[in-house]
Design an enzyme around this catalytic site. Structure first.
Site, PDB file in Angstrom:
ATOM      1  N   PRO A 151       0.805  -1.231   0.000  1.00 17.06           N
ATOM      2  CA  PRO A 151       0.000   0.000   0.000  1.00 17.06           C
ATOM      3  C   PRO A 151       0.835   1.276   0.000  1.00 17.06           C
ATOM      4  O   PRO A 151       0.407   2.299  -0.528  1.00 17.06           O
ATOM      5  CB  PRO A 151      -0.796  -0.107   1.316  1.00 17.06           C
ATOM      6  CG  PRO A 151      -0.785  -1.547   1.674  1.00 17.06           C
ATOM      7  CD  PRO A 151       0.460  -2.141   1.097  1.00 17.06           C
ATOM      8  N   SER A 155       6.007   1.492  -6.790  1.00 11.82           N
ATOM      9  CA  SER A 155       7.156   1.768  -7.671  1.00 11.82           C
ATOM     10  C   SER A 155       8.489   1.465  -6.998  1.00 11.82           C
ATOM     11  O   SER A 155       9.512   1.412  -7.669  1.00 11.82           O
ATOM     12  CB  SER A 155       7.137   3.248  -8.098  1.00 11.82           C
ATOM     13  OG  SER A 155       5.943   3.527  -8.766  1.00 11.82           O
ATOM     14  N   GLU A 380       2.517  -2.946 -13.495  1.00 10.44           N
ATOM     15  CA  GLU A 380       3.751  -3.526 -14.039  1.00 10.44           C
ATOM     16  C   GLU A 380       4.773  -2.432 -14.362  1.00 10.44           C
ATOM     17  O   GLU A 380       5.473  -2.495 -15.369  1.00 10.44           O
ATOM     18  CB  GLU A 380       3.449  -4.316 -15.319  1.00 10.44           C
ATOM     19  CG  GLU A 380       2.381  -5.339 -15.139  1.00 10.44           C
ATOM     20  CD  GLU A 380       2.952  -6.700 -14.835  1.00 10.44           C
ATOM     21  OE1 GLU A 380       4.171  -6.864 -14.924  1.00 10.44           O
ATOM     22  OE2 GLU A 380       2.159  -7.591 -14.494  1.00 10.44           O
ATOM     23  N   THR A 382       4.946   1.973 -13.756  1.00 12.92           N
ATOM     24  CA  THR A 382       4.276   3.119 -14.389  1.00 12.92           C
ATOM     25  C   THR A 382       5.115   3.605 -15.571  1.00 12.92           C
ATOM     26  O   THR A 382       6.290   3.263 -15.712  1.00 12.92           O
ATOM     27  CB  THR A 382       4.118   4.282 -13.386  1.00 12.92           C
ATOM     28  OG1 THR A 382       5.431   4.757 -13.051  1.00 12.92           O
ATOM     29  CG2 THR A 382       3.389   3.847 -12.120  1.00 12.92           C
TER      30      THR A 382
END
Ligand SMILES: Cc1cc2nc3c(=O)[nH]c(=O)nc-3n(C[C@H](O)[C@H](O)[C@H](O)COP(=O)(O)OP(=O)(O)OC[C@H]3O[C@@H](n4cnc5c(N)ncnc54)[C@H](O)[C@@H]3O)c2cc1C
Length: 400
Positions: A151, A155, A380, A382
């Site tokens: 959460p 990235s 997968e 950004t």
């Protein structure tokens, strides 16, 4: 509604080119690759397109498709043995392309099962784990999910809070994962957790005490796909459920390279569906006494869509050949994921606009693809993350 014609024909001498395949990529395919593409295209036309709009509007994953995609050999299709089809990387790409011409949600299901669950079990699992899960997953009798994102920030997976501690022969797993495709319908989750030795992968089974999955409701994107949050409260995971063959972030990152490769193809299918719809609509729509297609600016927009689809097709085809040769670099996959997702999203947005008010209706495909692609460009990795991967390759400097 868009025509549901799969992209079959090559251009005949002197005839017009196929608008969805201007460079005749189809002619570069082997007979087997063409057959796989045509089989999946037929399945999408006959079984997916008639039901997918309802699934998207009502926000559910059409589970009846699982046994059908399994029967076609689309689950773990790149794996040799274990009841899997053992197809090459181009076939996997074409499978993704045709499925996503139907909907990104269905392609996501197949990507996760194949590239993010079956791939790591095959590549890093014990023989026992392979025997137990791969044939069942190939048949669609067992569903998998992949838990990496947390959460506090997907990235930056190195900042992983979910951890596993050794307890006798077992592991105790604590933490949470967010935005997990298939999460609440999965029989097994491949979960990545920090240990004293570094990041390790664990196969967490749905009925293990302390493991819960909660579906994320009210998404405006990938509505025909299940997305969930996973919670682990001191889950006791037996030693034999740890993936023994990999240690460190390279484990999950190598899975992402497989899945991202498939995404580069998948989004081409969504973009083709939007161009197809745009061509039909603009050809029929009469404004100011002539069809929309007679306007230069409309032709320019359609040409721009075709240009971007063609570029994406050639990138993915080349990527697939590199993958099958074993020389693919993750940076090349990042560049293609960035390029192709951006192209598809821009095409879907432009197609939506070209259809005017009709463009916001679920009767036409662009708005559904557009909303889906907002997820596909984000998950997968950004767009920014992929740009930074390429930047690092060019400069040698890690700017994350
Ligand atoms: C529908 C859906 C399904 C998904 N399925 C899965 C799944 O099955 N399994 C799984 O593990 N994950 C899954 N994900 C998670 C997905 O991979 C993450 O959402 C994604 O990696 C981004 O992470 P985040 O959402 O935490 O955004 P963040 O990492 O918080 O990023 C927020 C913004 O900051 C930007 N940013 C980040 N770092 C930098 C930087 N250094 N410089 C500049 N900008 C930066 C990003 O580009 C983004 O715009 C899914 C997501 C969605 C939406």
């Amino acid at each position: 509604m868009a025509s549901t014609t799969p992209i079959k024909q090559s251009p005949s001498a002197g005839g017009r080119l196929n608008p969805l395949d201007l460079f005749d990529v189809r002619a570069e395919l082997s007979d087997e690759e063409r057959m796989v593409a045509d089989t999946v295209a037929r399945f999408v036309d006959e079984q997916v397109l008639p039901i997918i709009r309802d699934a998207f509007e009502k926000h559910y994953f059409p589970r009846e498709l699982i046994s059908q995609v399994a029967e076609l050999g689309l689950l773990g299709s790149s794996i040799d043995g274990y009841d899997c089809a053992g197809l090459n990387s181009i076939c996997y790409g074409l499978i993704c392309q045709e499925l996503e011409r139907g909907d990104s949600g269905l392609r996501s299901f197949v990507s996760v099962q194949s590239s993010l669950v079956m791939y790591p079990i095959h590549a890093f699992g014990s023989e026992e784990q392979r025997q137990r899960w791969l044939p069942a997953m190939a048949k669609g009798d067992a569903i998998g999910c992949f838990g990496l994102t947390e959460p506090h920030g997907g990235s930056d997976p190195g900042n992983m809070k979910t951890h596993a501690k050794k307890d006798g022969g077992d592991w105790l797993l604590t933490g949470s994962k967010m935005w997990i495709t298939n999460g609440s319908i999965a029989d097994a989750a491949v979960v990545w957790a920090m240990t004293d030795e570094g990041v390790r992968g664990f196969i967490v089974e749905k009925d293990m005490p302390g493991f819960t999955a909660q579906e994320i409701e009210n998404k405006f994107s990938l509505r025909a796909s299940v997305t969930a949050a996973l919670f682990f409260d001191n889950v006791r995971v037996p030693a034999e459920n740890m993936l023994p063959g990999v240690l460190g972030l390279k484990g999950p990152l190598s899975c992402l390279t497989q899945a991202r490769y498939g995404i580069t193809w998948g989004v081409i299918g969504a973009a083709q569906a939007c161009l197809d719809e745009s061509l039909n609509y603009a050809g029929d729509r009469v404004l100011f006494g002539r069809p929309l297609t007679h306007n230069q600016s409309v032709q320019q927009r359609l040409a721009n869509m075709a240009r971007r689809i063609t570029t994406a097709q050639l990138l993915s085809l080349h990527l697939g050949r590199l993958k099958d040769r074993g020389t693919l670099s993750p940076t090349q996959v990042s560049l293609a994921k960035w390029n192709n997702c951006r192209a598809a999203l821009d095409i879907a947005r432009d197609a939506r606009d070209l259809l005017g008010g009709s463009g916001i209706s679920a009767e036409y495909v662009p708005v559904r693809h557009m909303l889906n692609l907002e997820s596909v460009i984000t998950y997968e990795g950004t767009e920014t993350i992929h740009q930074l991967v390429v930047g690092k390759e060019l400069t040698g400097i890690n700017a994350f």
